[in-house]
Design an enzyme around this catalytic site. Structure first.
Site, PDB file in Angstrom:
ATOM      1  CG  ASP A 188       2.409  19.076  30.900  1.00  0.00           C
ATOM      2  OD1 ASP A 188       2.917  19.511  31.919  1.00  0.00           O
ATOM      3  OD2 ASP A 188       1.389  18.634  30.692  1.00  0.00           O
TER       4      ASP A 188
ATOM      5  CE  LYS B 229       7.858  18.727  32.508  1.00  0.00           C
ATOM      6  NZ  LYS B 229       7.130  18.422  33.879  1.00  0.00           N
TER       7      LYS B 229
ATOM      8  CG  MET C 190       7.171   9.058  31.478  1.00  0.00           C
ATOM      9  SD  MET C 190       8.036  10.143  32.583  1.00  0.00           S
ATOM     10  CE  MET C 190       7.473   9.753  34.149  1.00  0.00           C
TER      11      MET C 190
HETATM   12  N1  SAH Z   1       0.696  12.731  35.880  1.00  0.00           N
HETATM   13  C1  SAH Z   1       0.621  11.823  35.097  1.00  0.00           C
HETATM   14  C2  SAH Z   1       1.636  11.095  34.483  1.00  0.00           C
HETATM   15  C3  SAH Z   1       3.001  11.812  33.613  1.00  0.00           C
HETATM   16  S1  SAH Z   1       4.304  10.742  33.297  1.00  0.00           S
HETATM   17  C4  SAH Z   1      -0.663  10.809  35.544  1.00  0.00           C
HETATM   18  O1  SAH Z   1      -0.735  10.759  36.617  1.00  0.00           O
HETATM   19  O2  SAH Z   1      -1.071   9.788  34.757  1.00  0.00           O
HETATM   20  C5  SAH Z   1       3.615  10.550  31.550  1.00  0.00           C
HETATM   21  C6  SAH Z   1       3.352   9.277  31.271  1.00  0.00           C
HETATM   22  O3  SAH Z   1       2.170   8.906  31.679  1.00  0.00           O
HETATM   23  C7  SAH Z   1       3.428   8.805  29.751  1.00  0.00           C
HETATM   24  O4  SAH Z   1       4.683   8.430  29.238  1.00  0.00           O
HETATM   25  C8  SAH Z   1       2.581   7.513  29.735  1.00  0.00           C
HETATM   26  O5  SAH Z   1       3.410   6.128  30.297  1.00  0.00           O
HETATM   27  C9  SAH Z   1       1.529   7.829  30.945  1.00  0.00           C
HETATM   28  N2  SAH Z   1       0.375   8.271  30.271  1.00  0.00           N
HETATM   29  C10 SAH Z   1      -0.280   9.601  30.531  1.00  0.00           C
HETATM   30  N3  SAH Z   1      -1.490   9.731  29.886  1.00  0.00           N
HETATM   31  C11 SAH Z   1      -1.540   8.484  29.387  1.00  0.00           C
HETATM   32  C12 SAH Z   1      -2.642   7.897  28.522  1.00  0.00           C
HETATM   33  N4  SAH Z   1      -3.726   8.973  28.315  1.00  0.00           N
HETATM   34  N5  SAH Z   1      -2.598   6.986  27.830  1.00  0.00           N
HETATM   35  C13 SAH Z   1      -1.467   5.942  28.453  1.00  0.00           C
HETATM   36  N6  SAH Z   1      -0.404   6.380  29.209  1.00  0.00           N
HETATM   37  C14 SAH Z   1      -0.602   7.740  29.680  1.00  0.00           C
END
Ligand code: SAH
Length: 467
Positions: free
Chosen positions: A251, A273, A386
């Site tokens: 995704d 997504k 998010m």
């Molecule tokens: N499974 C993922 C989270 C997915 S939800 C994890 O463990 O990180 C998606 C959210 O994660 C985004 O909206 C943001 O808030 C955060 N996110 C994911 N990657 C990011 C990044 N490189 N920098 C900042 N926020 C990030």
């Protein structure tokens, strides 16, 4: 790419070496090791090459180079200390389209000689395109240490079985899967430990069993966390499975440099997504995973961060379990851990924060279910995933439930990636900061006194900070 790497068959072909010094001796023994018939033109020979001429029956023409020495040669190497001679050999050979190498002079070469790791029949050739032979040698030393000498024996064993396996397993996919299992399993271990005969028997047995099952392999799903973006943060296991998969379902949060590490010939399926803009809805993703695994594929479900933190990994594996599909889950560095480390904000600190909570700003349609009084309690760090689209509500609620409007807060955009940005503010000013700076997803929101630590630590960080 300045040079095309190729492996040349010179067995029983005449190969010319002009020069009789120690470097010529080394080149001669390489050519001879590859089965070439070495012809040396040199008025005098050093001791080293003289011994070799006798031992290996090289042909020696004890005189200066002449143009007709090039007749019928497969390759030409000029290794004299006379630049004019080297130049002449190069010009004449290139005029005849003969591959020519002039030692230590890339400009006169039509091919260059790599640094070689010999695990016959495996050959690994390293070149820096002439930029730094020393660097090539250093890399060779590193690789020598990590590639057991026994790889050569394993390759020979595989070679002996190739035709047999081809006959027994007519499908290309079945053969690929069979060989991958063999090369990562007990057969390889037996071969590495020198038990050649046992390895051969185990290989024969595995082939008989696979063929009797009709050559079909069971599909499997690897649910893998890819981390927040920097490929250096992948786990070894993630990388291994990324190299093994037949198909990858990924995704939006999986970064481009990470996708480049996925096996090149794997089929790639994007399921999107962005918030409220799912390229494929979750039920569709579940169906794709099940269908591909049922077709016998090794399916890599690659997710940003960790698959079990706001990743819907739990929903996907429930569906796999209901359909009796094998799977493995590989954790990844979650955005909170990655962003914190790359922005100099420790998530906990003995003085300011004794706990950390991960919260999602994206909730199901049935409303606000967050426990605001608990989230607004002091001495803790709250990390919102998010949360960008509802930053106003988050800040207002925290303040309304008792957290000070001056509580430090940070926004980390594209954490751990080369274009990471860090914005530092306070609960009361954060929504304005988002608007002013046009902060974009993916962004993580970190709330708590630990954000102050960024001021001390930021000097060590390579990224841009906006306060
Ligand atoms: N499974 C993922 C989270 C997915 S939800 C994890 O463990 O990180 C998606 C959210 O994660 C985004 O909206 C943001 O808030 C955060 N996110 C994911 N990657 C990011 C990044 N490189 N920098 C900042 N926020 C990030």
């Amino acid at each position: 790419m300045d040079f095309l790497p190729v492996f040349m068959n010179i067995r029983d072909r005449d190969c010319l070496i002009v020069g009789g010094g120690p470097i010529a001796a080394r080149k001669a023994s390489l050519l001879a090791a590859a089965g070439g018939h070495v012809v040396i033109v040199a008025a005098v020979l050093c001791d080293e090459i003289r011994n070799e001429v006798e031992q290996h029956h090289y042909q020696w023409l004890p005189r200066n180079f002449q143009e007709n020495d090039l007749d019928g040669k497969a390759v030409v190497i000029a290794a004299t200390d006379d630049e004019a001679v080297n130049q002449t050999v190069s010009t004449l050979a290139q005029a005849r389209n003969l591959p020519v190498n002039v030692v230590d002079n890339p400009a006169l070469c039509s091919f260059i000689m790599p640094s070689i790791i010999d695990r016959s029949p495996i050959q690994i050739a390293i070149s820096t395109g002439g930029a730094s032979p020393v660097l090539a040698r250093m890399l060779r030393t590193q690789l020598e240490g990590s590639i057991p000498a026994a790889y050569g024996k394993l390759a020979s064993l595989v070679e002996r079985f190739r035709d047999k396996v081809k006959d027994a397993l007519p499908s290309v996919d079945a053969r690929k899967n069979f060989w991958e299992d063999i090369l990562e399993g007990p057969v390889a271990e037996l071969s590495f430990s020198g038990k050649e005969q046992a390895a051969e028997q185990a290989l024969q047995q595995a082939l008989t069993e696979t063929a009797s099952e009709g050559g079909t392999t069971k599909g499997e799903v690897f649910l893998v966390g890819a981390g927040p973006g920097d490929p250096d943060l992948l786990t070894f296991r993630a990388l291994r499975l990324m190299q093994k998969a037949d198909v990858v379902v990924y995704d939006r949060l999986v970064s481009k440099p990470i996708m480049e590490l996925v096996r090149r010939d794997a089929e790639k399926i994007y399921v999107g997504k962005a918030r409220a803009n799912h390229a494929v809805p979750q039920e569709g993703i579940n169906d794709i995973l099940v269908r591909l695994a049922q077709e016998g594929k090794r399916v890599l479900r690659l997710k940003g961060g960790d698959p079990f933190i706001f990743g819907r990994g739990g929903e996907e594996i429930s569906e796999l379990m209901e359909n009796g599909i094998d799977f493995q889950v590989v954790p990844g560095i979650t955005a909170a851990a990655g962003c914190a480390a790359y922005s100099g904000i420790p998530l906990t600190h003995r003085d300011y924060s004794q706990s950390v909570t991960f919260v999602t700003g994206h909730r199901k349609e049935d409303g606000d279910t967050l426990n605001w009084p608990a989230l607004a309690a002091p001495q803790q760090t709250v990390v919102f995933y998010m949360g960008l689209h509802c930053v106003e509500t988050l800040c207002t609620q925290l303040i309304a439930h008792g957290r000070g409007a001056d509580t430090p807060a940070a926004l980390v955009e594209k954490g751990t990636q080369p274009d990471q940005k860090i914005y530092i503010g306070e609960l009361g000013t954060l929504p304005e900061l988002v608007k002013q700076q046009d902060v974009k997803p993916p962004t993580l929101i970190i709330v708590g006194e630990v954000v102050e630590m960024h001021k001390k630590l930021k000097w060590f960080l390579p990224h841009k900070t906006i306060t």
